[in-house]
Design a protein around this motif. Sequence first.
Motif, PDB file in Angstrom:
ATOM      1  N   LEU A 146      43.628  -4.644  13.669  1.00  0.00           N
ATOM      2  CA  LEU A 146      43.086  -3.811  12.589  1.00  0.00           C
ATOM      3  C   LEU A 146      43.066  -4.573  11.268  1.00  0.00           C
ATOM      4  CD1 LEU A 146      44.806  -0.463  13.566  1.00  0.00           C
ATOM      5  CD2 LEU A 146      42.338  -0.798  13.381  1.00  0.00           C
ATOM      6  N   ARG A 147      44.052  -5.417  11.064  1.00  0.00           N
ATOM      7  CA  ARG A 147      44.082  -6.225   9.844  1.00  0.00           C
ATOM      8  C   ARG A 147      42.894  -7.194   9.792  1.00  0.00           C
ATOM      9  NH1 ARG A 147      48.469  -6.595   6.807  1.00  0.00           N
ATOM     10  NH2 ARG A 147      49.858  -6.016   8.527  1.00  0.00           N
ATOM     11  N   ALA A 149      40.064  -6.814  11.470  1.00  0.00           N
ATOM     12  CA  ALA A 149      38.844  -6.010  11.351  1.00  0.00           C
ATOM     13  C   ALA A 149      38.609  -5.607   9.905  1.00  0.00           C
ATOM     14  CB  ALA A 149      38.943  -4.774  12.247  1.00  0.00           C
ATOM     15  N   ALA A 150      39.680  -5.317   9.183  1.00  0.00           N
ATOM     16  CA  ALA A 150      39.559  -4.956   7.772  1.00  0.00           C
ATOM     17  C   ALA A 150      39.062  -6.143   6.941  1.00  0.00           C
ATOM     18  CB  ALA A 150      40.902  -4.460   7.246  1.00  0.00           C
ATOM     19  N   GLY A 224      31.771  -0.788   8.599  1.00  0.00           N
ATOM     20  CA  GLY A 224      32.950  -1.180   9.365  1.00  0.00           C
ATOM     21  C   GLY A 224      32.522  -1.926  10.611  1.00  0.00           C
ATOM     22  N   CYS A 231      38.482  -0.535  15.161  1.00  0.00           N
ATOM     23  CA  CYS A 231      37.497  -0.311  14.100  1.00  0.00           C
ATOM     24  C   CYS A 231      38.068  -0.519  12.703  1.00  0.00           C
ATOM     25  CB  CYS A 231      36.952   1.127  14.179  1.00  0.00           C
ATOM     26  SG  CYS A 231      36.074   1.490  15.704  1.00  0.00           S
ATOM     27  N   SER A 232      37.192  -0.880  11.782  1.00  0.00           N
ATOM     28  CA  SER A 232      37.513  -0.855  10.359  1.00  0.00           C
ATOM     29  C   SER A 232      36.471  -0.003   9.652  1.00  0.00           C
ATOM     30  CB  SER A 232      37.548  -2.269   9.771  1.00  0.00           C
ATOM     31  OG  SER A 232      36.311  -2.936   9.953  1.00  0.00           O
ATOM     32  N   ASP A 233      36.771   0.338   8.386  1.00  0.00           N
ATOM     33  CA  ASP A 233      35.907   1.265   7.644  1.00  0.00           C
ATOM     34  C   ASP A 233      36.201   1.083   6.156  1.00  0.00           C
ATOM     35  OD1 ASP A 233      34.344   3.355   6.784  1.00  0.00           O
ATOM     36  OD2 ASP A 233      35.416   4.918   7.878  1.00  0.00           O
ATOM     37  N   THR A 324      42.232   6.306   6.796  1.00  0.00           N
ATOM     38  CA  THR A 324      41.456   5.979   5.609  1.00  0.00           C
ATOM     39  C   THR A 324      41.801   6.932   4.470  1.00  0.00           C
ATOM     40  OG1 THR A 324      39.567   7.438   6.065  1.00  0.00           O
ATOM     41  CG2 THR A 324      39.537   5.229   7.064  1.00  0.00           C
ATOM     42  N   ASP A 342      41.352   1.222   4.279  1.00  0.00           N
ATOM     43  CA  ASP A 342      42.094   1.424   5.511  1.00  0.00           C
ATOM     44  C   ASP A 342      43.570   1.220   5.188  1.00  0.00           C
ATOM     45  OD1 ASP A 342      39.562   1.555   6.530  1.00  0.00           O
ATOM     46  OD2 ASP A 342      39.629  -0.407   7.514  1.00  0.00           O
ATOM     47  N   THR A 354      42.218  -3.102   3.791  1.00  0.00           N
ATOM     48  CA  THR A 354      40.997  -3.563   3.121  1.00  0.00           C
ATOM     49  C   THR A 354      41.376  -3.986   1.706  1.00  0.00           C
ATOM     50  OG1 THR A 354      40.624  -1.182   2.845  1.00  0.00           O
ATOM     51  CG2 THR A 354      39.216  -2.342   4.412  1.00  0.00           C
TER      52      THR A 354
END
Length: 364
Positions: A146-147, A149-150, A224, A231-233, A324, A342, A354
């Motif tokens: 996740l890190r 992806a961010a 994202g 996933c990221s956003d 988020t 995120d 993010t």
Amino acid sequence: MNRLERVSSWLKKEGHDAAFIHTKENVFYLTDFYTDPHERLMGLFLFQEQEPFFVCPGMEAGQARSAGWEHGIIGYGDHEDPWELIKAELTKRNVRLDSIAVEKDSISLSRSEQLKQASGGAAFVSAEETLNQFRLVKDEKEISILREAAKLADYGVEVGVAALKEGVSETEVLAQIEFELKKKGVQGMSFSTMVLFGEKSGQPHGNPGADRLKKGDFVLFDLGVILDGYCSDITRTFAYQSISPKQEEIYETVLKAEQAALQLSKPGVRIGDLDLKARGIIEKAGYGDYFPHRLGHGLGISVHEYPSMSSANNTLLKEGMVYTIEPGIYVPDVGGVRIEDDVFVTKDGAEALTQYPKELTILK
């Protein structure tokens, strides 16, 4: 205890005979196999004691093995009825099926009827709540993905900003963002990328089109990526070349609300209080009617997953949760601002994964 064992343990504790898991997100969580079989059946059968088995199109059985699935696989061809193969497997195992846990929110009526027939008339119970709880707290591997992806989401905003010039269209900028991210090796976008100019930035879920950038516009990016199944956003909003006092007030109000909710994030805090904190700041500034959505949503394998970051949610934050924070103000004929990060809950606070700057920026 691994993830499969956790489900089997839950089945035994609750007295359910089996679980049938079919959504691509939960199948991935339990098998490490990420795929979308489209209209073809894919499903994972788990039991209290017996070995699980996986049903998927035969052309994907090898990929499931490569992903690490070590148990039984029923791979079927397009000319075969997978439910007949499932029924035969269940009959061979001589397992009694009075109660099956299923994803009630997503299983179709036809498939539930086929499962009931194949199982000999079992009753269905919901598996969603339990699976949501299992996925709620991320492990170190998940946080690491996740890190990354961010970071790619940050890069997507960077590409978008670099592509801005007077007269460029929303879709031209969008295409540049997705092209550059694909070159970085992402699986895909975690949702339809938003690039919105001017008054369209005031549409919380606006659709990019042929609108062209002009001086004084807000520019809103919401994007994202999917990386290794996660996933990221991110959302960032900019002013192009100039900004009015009204626009500046809106921006600074949203930024203050976003930062306040982030600062409040730590283990033991009620989720609903984050929403109320941000919403109170926006309401005090006179824009309460222009913040029409919840503060945010859970984030992980799905871009929108449990928990819902709404004022009504009494769940307490736990270390390892990821979600988020994305307050917004959307004013007709003026435009809108949303700022989204995120957030990962740490032992004694929270970290924004993010990292793209959030201070008001007037792009020249």
